[in-house]
Design a protein around this motif. Structure first.
Motif, PDB file in Angstrom:
ATOM      1  N   SER A  67       0.842  -1.186   0.000  1.00  0.00           N
ATOM      2  CA  SER A  67       0.000   0.000   0.000  1.00  0.00           C
ATOM      3  C   SER A  67       0.884   1.246   0.000  1.00  0.00           C
TER       4      SER A  67
ATOM      5  N   MET B 120      -2.901   1.688   6.133  1.00  0.00           N
ATOM      6  CA  MET B 120      -4.305   1.288   6.063  1.00  0.00           C
ATOM      7  C   MET B 120      -5.008   1.504   7.398  1.00  0.00           C
TER       8      MET B 120
ATOM      9  N   GLN C 103     -11.291   3.211   7.636  1.00  0.00           N
ATOM     10  CA  GLN C 103     -11.929   4.142   6.697  1.00  0.00           C
ATOM     11  C   GLN C 103     -11.505   3.816   5.263  1.00  0.00           C
ATOM     12  N   THR C 104     -10.219   3.592   5.058  1.00  0.00           N
ATOM     13  CA  THR C 104      -9.715   3.253   3.723  1.00  0.00           C
ATOM     14  C   THR C 104     -10.229   1.886   3.285  1.00  0.00           C
TER      15      THR C 104
ATOM     16  N   LYS D  22     -13.772   2.226   2.048  1.00  0.00           N
ATOM     17  CA  LYS D  22     -13.872   2.781   0.694  1.00  0.00           C
ATOM     18  C   LYS D  22     -13.533   1.725  -0.356  1.00  0.00           C
ATOM     19  N   ILE D  23     -12.479   0.961  -0.111  1.00  0.00           N
ATOM     20  CA  ILE D  23     -12.088  -0.105  -1.036  1.00  0.00           C
ATOM     21  C   ILE D  23     -13.207  -1.145  -1.108  1.00  0.00           C
TER      22      ILE D  23
ATOM     23  N   ARG E  90      -3.076   3.398  -5.059  1.00  0.00           N
ATOM     24  CA  ARG E  90      -2.936   2.901  -3.679  1.00  0.00           C
ATOM     25  C   ARG E  90      -2.025   1.684  -3.607  1.00  0.00           C
TER      26      ARG E  90
ATOM     27  N   ASP F 136     -17.061   5.321   9.817  1.00  0.00           N
ATOM     28  CA  ASP F 136     -16.081   5.791   8.814  1.00  0.00           C
ATOM     29  C   ASP F 136     -14.870   6.374   9.450  1.00  0.00           C
TER      30      ASP F 136
END
Length: 150
Positions: free
Chosen positions: A10, A14, A17-18, A21-22, A69, A150
């Protein structure tokens, strides 16, 4: 039916929240493309399994390779398979950064340790699937759920 496994680093640390989104993007795209799979996320690494037809798996992997990313994307395995292993999930996101220290130590003893002191993602397909199996056999798996904040 094809199964592709890759690992990558990455470009950013990480967090949930990330991962959320993924997960949202992957679930939407995988539902559209009839793909299933799982994503293991370390503090700075990914291990993902994608299952589906040849074109959909290849197109998704091509998008991942171009995704900013990711860096050092490594194809671990690409094989024809009889059936899906992950047919229940468009994408299941598991955060290895949330494991209890004893669980992490146990997995590190079995699979090795990366340069950051985290669980090393295997470079061989069957070992990657064994790691995933071992993680899913745990009593509590730290995974993304829609209700997560989130």
């Amino acid at each position: 039916m094809y199964r592709l496994i890759y690992k990558s680093e990455s470009t950013v640390p990480m967090n949930w929240q990330t991962v959320g989104k993924i997960h949202a993007t992957s679930t939407r795209n995988n539902d559209r493309d009839d793909l299933t799979g799982t994503l293991l996320v370390g503090r700075r690494s990914f291990l993902q399994v994608l299952e589906g037809d040849f074109e959909a798996v290849n197109a998704t992997f091509a998008r991942i390779v171009r995704d900013p990313r990711h860096r050092r994307v490594q194809l671990v395995s690409f094989a024809v398979v009889e059936e899906r292993m992950f047919d229940e999930w468009q994408m299941r996101g598991v955060g290895l950064f949330e494991f209890d220290p004893p669980v992490s130590r146990s997995l590190i003893e079995k699979y090795g340790e990366d340069e950051d002191g985290n669980i090393r993602f295997p470079e061989i397909g069957w070992q990657s699937l064994a790691l995933i199996r071992d993680i899913f056999a745990l009593d509590e798996v730290p995974e993304w759920k829609e209700s997560d904040p989130d």
